[in-house]
Design a protein around this motif. Structure first.
Motif, PDB file in Angstrom:
ATOM      1  N   THR A  45      20.189  25.793  12.482  1.00 26.43           N
ATOM      2  CA  THR A  45      19.246  25.773  11.351  1.00 26.43           C
ATOM      3  C   THR A  45      18.769  27.170  10.980  1.00 26.43           C
ATOM      4  OG1 THR A  45      17.385  25.385  12.841  1.00 26.43           O
ATOM      5  CG2 THR A  45      18.446  23.432  11.881  1.00 26.43           C
ATOM      6  N   TYR A  46      19.399  28.162  11.536  1.00 24.75           N
ATOM      7  CA  TYR A  46      19.030  29.554  11.256  1.00 24.75           C
ATOM      8  C   TYR A  46      20.016  30.174  10.274  1.00 24.75           C
ATOM      9  CZ  TYR A  46      15.821  29.847  15.291  1.00 24.75           C
ATOM     10  OH  TYR A  46      14.791  29.685  16.178  1.00 24.75           O
ATOM     11  N   ALA A  47      19.507  31.014   9.401  1.00 26.86           N
ATOM     12  CA  ALA A  47      20.379  31.902   8.657  1.00 26.86           C
ATOM     13  C   ALA A  47      20.796  33.047   9.576  1.00 26.86           C
ATOM     14  CB  ALA A  47      19.662  32.444   7.437  1.00 26.86           C
ATOM     15  N   MET A  48      22.017  33.541   9.352  1.00 27.44           N
ATOM     16  CA  MET A  48      22.554  34.598  10.201  1.00 27.44           C
ATOM     17  C   MET A  48      23.059  35.742   9.337  1.00 27.44           C
ATOM     18  SD  MET A  48      22.134  33.369  13.232  1.00 27.44           S
ATOM     19  CE  MET A  48      23.100  34.549  14.186  1.00 27.44           C
ATOM     20  N   GLY A  49      22.925  36.937   9.853  1.00 22.14           N
ATOM     21  CA  GLY A  49      23.372  38.096   9.097  1.00 22.14           C
ATOM     22  C   GLY A  49      24.076  39.117   9.962  1.00 22.14           C
ATOM     23  N   TRP A  50      24.841  39.959   9.284  1.00 18.16           N
ATOM     24  CA  TRP A  50      25.450  41.137   9.906  1.00 18.16           C
ATOM     25  C   TRP A  50      24.932  42.369   9.171  1.00 18.16           C
ATOM     26  CZ3 TRP A  50      28.309  41.279  14.274  1.00 18.16           C
ATOM     27  CH2 TRP A  50      28.907  40.100  14.725  1.00 18.16           C
ATOM     28  N   PHE A  51      24.545  43.351   9.949  1.00 14.15           N
ATOM     29  CA  PHE A  51      24.097  44.635   9.426  1.00 14.15           C
ATOM     30  C   PHE A  51      24.873  45.720  10.152  1.00 14.15           C
ATOM     31  CE2 PHE A  51      20.348  43.350   6.952  1.00 14.15           C
ATOM     32  CZ  PHE A  51      20.203  42.041   7.385  1.00 14.15           C
ATOM     33  N   ARG A  52      24.850  46.935   9.629  1.00 13.75           N
ATOM     34  CA  ARG A  52      25.519  48.038  10.305  1.00 13.75           C
ATOM     35  C   ARG A  52      24.724  49.317  10.129  1.00 13.75           C
ATOM     36  NH1 ARG A  52      30.900  48.635   6.395  1.00 13.75           N
ATOM     37  NH2 ARG A  52      29.825  49.560   4.582  1.00 13.75           N
ATOM     38  N   GLN A  53      24.945  50.212  11.074  1.00  8.74           N
ATOM     39  CA  GLN A  53      24.279  51.506  11.017  1.00  8.74           C
ATOM     40  C   GLN A  53      25.260  52.580  11.417  1.00  8.74           C
ATOM     41  OE1 GLN A  53      20.604  51.816  13.239  1.00  8.74           O
ATOM     42  NE2 GLN A  53      19.940  53.529  11.986  1.00  8.74           N
ATOM     43  N   ALA A  54      25.524  53.483  10.502  1.00  9.06           N
ATOM     44  CA  ALA A  54      26.391  54.623  10.767  1.00  9.06           C
ATOM     45  C   ALA A  54      25.545  55.787  11.257  1.00  9.06           C
ATOM     46  CB  ALA A  54      27.142  54.998   9.496  1.00  9.06           C
ATOM     47  N   LEU A  65      34.672  40.353  14.394  1.00  2.01           N
ATOM     48  CA  LEU A  65      33.486  40.410  15.229  1.00  2.01           C
ATOM     49  C   LEU A  65      32.968  38.997  15.479  1.00  2.01           C
ATOM     50  CD1 LEU A  65      31.528  43.383  13.623  1.00  2.01           C
ATOM     51  CD2 LEU A  65      33.359  43.435  15.327  1.00  2.01           C
ATOM     52  N   SER A  66      32.456  38.802  16.681  1.00  6.58           N
ATOM     53  CA  SER A  66      31.818  37.542  17.034  1.00  6.58           C
ATOM     54  C   SER A  66      30.388  37.803  17.453  1.00  6.58           C
ATOM     55  CB  SER A  66      32.561  36.855  18.177  1.00  6.58           C
ATOM     56  OG  SER A  66      33.883  36.535  17.813  1.00  6.58           O
ATOM     57  N   CYS A  67      29.542  36.845  17.199  1.00  3.65           N
ATOM     58  CA  CYS A  67      28.139  36.913  17.621  1.00  3.65           C
ATOM     59  C   CYS A  67      27.824  35.584  18.292  1.00  3.65           C
ATOM     60  CB  CYS A  67      27.236  37.151  16.426  1.00  3.65           C
ATOM     61  SG  CYS A  67      25.464  37.012  16.801  1.00  3.65           S
ATOM     62  N   ALA A  68      27.707  35.624  19.602  1.00  7.59           N
ATOM     63  CA  ALA A  68      27.411  34.414  20.369  1.00  7.59           C
ATOM     64  C   ALA A  68      25.920  34.324  20.629  1.00  7.59           C
ATOM     65  CB  ALA A  68      28.175  34.434  21.682  1.00  7.59           C
ATOM     66  N   ALA A  69      25.348  33.188  20.296  1.00  2.67           N
ATOM     67  CA  ALA A  69      23.919  32.976  20.482  1.00  2.67           C
ATOM     68  C   ALA A  69      23.665  32.091  21.695  1.00  2.67           C
ATOM     69  CB  ALA A  69      23.319  32.327  19.242  1.00  2.67           C
ATOM     70  N   SER A  70      22.558  32.357  22.362  1.00  2.03           N
ATOM     71  CA  SER A  70      22.125  31.520  23.482  1.00  2.03           C
ATOM     72  C   SER A  70      20.618  31.391  23.451  1.00  2.03           C
ATOM     73  CB  SER A  70      22.590  32.115  24.809  1.00  2.03           C
ATOM     74  OG  SER A  70      22.013  33.386  25.005  1.00  2.03           O
ATOM     75  N   GLY A  71      20.106  30.436  24.195  1.00  2.00           N
ATOM     76  CA  GLY A  71      18.668  30.215  24.250  1.00  2.00           C
ATOM     77  C   GLY A  71      18.233  29.010  23.435  1.00  2.00           C
ATOM     78  N   ARG A  72      18.862  28.820  22.302  1.00  2.00           N
ATOM     79  CA  ARG A  72      18.645  27.643  21.483  1.00  2.00           C
ATOM     80  C   ARG A  72      19.744  27.600  20.421  1.00  2.00           C
ATOM     81  NH1 ARG A  72      14.894  26.400  17.026  1.00  2.00           N
ATOM     82  NH2 ARG A  72      16.904  25.839  16.143  1.00  2.00           N
ATOM     83  N   THR A  73      19.852  26.481  19.771  1.00  2.00           N
ATOM     84  CA  THR A  73      20.854  26.362  18.721  1.00  2.00           C
ATOM     85  C   THR A  73      20.458  27.191  17.509  1.00  2.00           C
ATOM     86  OG1 THR A  73      21.979  24.840  17.207  1.00  2.00           O
ATOM     87  CG2 THR A  73      19.720  24.290  17.818  1.00  2.00           C
ATOM     88  N   ILE A  74      21.469  27.793  16.862  1.00  2.00           N
ATOM     89  CA  ILE A  74      21.217  28.543  15.630  1.00  2.00           C
ATOM     90  C   ILE A  74      21.642  27.743  14.409  1.00  2.00           C
ATOM     91  CG2 ILE A  74      21.366  30.823  16.705  1.00  2.00           C
ATOM     92  CD1 ILE A  74      24.274  30.962  15.603  1.00  2.00           C
ATOM     93  N   TYR A  92      30.802  34.725  12.910  1.00  2.00           N
ATOM     94  CA  TYR A  92      31.920  35.650  12.886  1.00  2.00           C
ATOM     95  C   TYR A  92      31.851  36.557  11.664  1.00  2.00           C
ATOM     96  CZ  TYR A  92      33.681  32.057  16.045  1.00  2.00           C
ATOM     97  OH  TYR A  92      33.813  31.166  17.077  1.00  2.00           O
ATOM     98  N   LEU A  93      32.484  37.716  11.805  1.00  2.00           N
ATOM     99  CA  LEU A  93      32.684  38.602  10.670  1.00  2.00           C
ATOM    100  C   LEU A  93      34.135  39.078  10.723  1.00  2.00           C
ATOM    101  CD1 LEU A  93      31.268  39.950   8.236  1.00  2.00           C
ATOM    102  CD2 LEU A  93      30.994  41.973   9.681  1.00  2.00           C
ATOM    103  N   GLN A  94      34.947  38.539   9.824  1.00  2.00           N
ATOM    104  CA  GLN A  94      36.331  38.971   9.721  1.00  2.00           C
ATOM    105  C   GLN A  94      36.371  40.168   8.786  1.00  2.00           C
ATOM    106  OE1 GLN A  94      39.243  37.783  11.220  1.00  2.00           O
ATOM    107  NE2 GLN A  94      40.171  39.574  10.259  1.00  2.00           N
ATOM    108  N   MET A  95      36.897  41.265   9.285  1.00  2.00           N
ATOM    109  CA  MET A  95      36.932  42.508   8.514  1.00  2.00           C
ATOM    110  C   MET A  95      38.370  42.921   8.292  1.00  2.00           C
ATOM    111  SD  MET A  95      33.791  44.564  10.339  1.00  2.00           S
ATOM    112  CE  MET A  95      34.708  44.856  11.841  1.00  2.00           C
ATOM    113  N   ASN A  96      38.793  42.942   7.048  1.00  2.00           N
ATOM    114  CA  ASN A  96      40.147  43.327   6.678  1.00  2.00           C
ATOM    115  C   ASN A  96      40.126  44.601   5.847  1.00  2.00           C
ATOM    116  OD1 ASN A  96      41.105  40.944   7.890  1.00  2.00           O
ATOM    117  ND2 ASN A  96      40.869  39.801   5.966  1.00  2.00           N
ATOM    118  N   ALA A  97      41.274  45.225   5.726  1.00  2.00           N
ATOM    119  CA  ALA A  97      41.403  46.436   4.911  1.00  2.00           C
ATOM    120  C   ALA A  97      40.312  47.442   5.256  1.00  2.00           C
ATOM    121  CB  ALA A  97      41.381  46.071   3.420  1.00  2.00           C
ATOM    122  N   LEU A  98      40.131  47.679   6.525  1.00  2.00           N
ATOM    123  CA  LEU A  98      39.049  48.559   6.971  1.00  2.00           C
ATOM    124  C   LEU A  98      39.251  49.988   6.497  1.00  2.00           C
ATOM    125  CD1 LEU A  98      38.550  47.012  10.485  1.00  2.00           C
ATOM    126  CD2 LEU A  98      36.728  47.355   8.810  1.00  2.00           C
TER     127      LEU A  98
END
Length: 124
Positions: free
Chosen positions: A31-40, A20-29, A80-86
Motif C-alpha cells: 500500500t506504499y508508493a515507491m520511488g527511485w532517486f539518485r545522487q551523483a 536494480l532491485s529494492c527489497a523491503a522488510s519489516g512490513r508489506t509495501i 525494480y528499476l530496469q535501466m537500458n541504454a545507459l
C-alpha cells in the motif's frame, strides 16, 4: 518500520543495461508508493522514477523516460528499476524510497523510508 535494501548496481559500459532491485522488510509495501532517486558526486539528490501502490500512476524524470522502467512485485515486497541504454551521466548512487501513502510523488521529502543506496557507474 520498513527497511529497504538496494542491489544490482555495478559498472557497465555506455549503452548497456542494469536492473536494480529494492527489497523491503519489516512490513508489506503493497500500500506504499515507491520511488527511485539518485545522487551523483557533487550534485543534489534527484528524482528518477516512482510507482504508486497498484502500479499506477507512474512517473519518470525526463532524462530517463523511454530508457528506464520502474515496476513492483508486491508478492515479493520488491521494487525494480530496469535501466537500458545507459549513459555516463546516469552514474550515481541510486536510492530506493518508500512513501506511507498510496500515490507516488516526485519529491524526495514526501518519502518516509530510504535504503542505503547502490552505486551505478557507466563508462564511456
Amino acid at each position: 518500520q520498513v527497511q529497504l535494501v538496494e542491489s544490482g548496481g555495478g559498472l557497465v559500459q555506455a549503452g548497456g543495461s542494469l536492473r536494480l532491485s529494492c527489497a523491503a522488510s519489516g512490513r508489506t509495501i503493497s500500500t506504499y508508493a515507491m520511488g527511485w532517486f539518485r545522487q551523483a558526486p557533487g550534485k543534489e539528490r534527484e528524482f528518477v522514477a516512482a510507482i504508486s501502490w497498484r502500479s499506477g500512476p507512474i512517473y519518470y524524470a525526463e532524462s530517463v523516460k523511454l530508457r528506464f522502467t520502474i515496476s513492483r512485485d508486491n508478492a515479493k515486497n520488491t521494487v525494480y528499476l530496469q535501466m537500458n541504454a545507459l549513459k555516463p551521466e546516469d552514474t550515481a548512487v541510486y536510492y530506493c524510497a518508500a512513501r506511507r501513502l498510496t500515490i507516488a510523488t516526485l519529491r524526495a521529502e514526501d518519502y518516509d523510508y530510504w535504503g542505503q543506496g547502490t552505486q551505478v557507474t557507466v563508462s564511456s
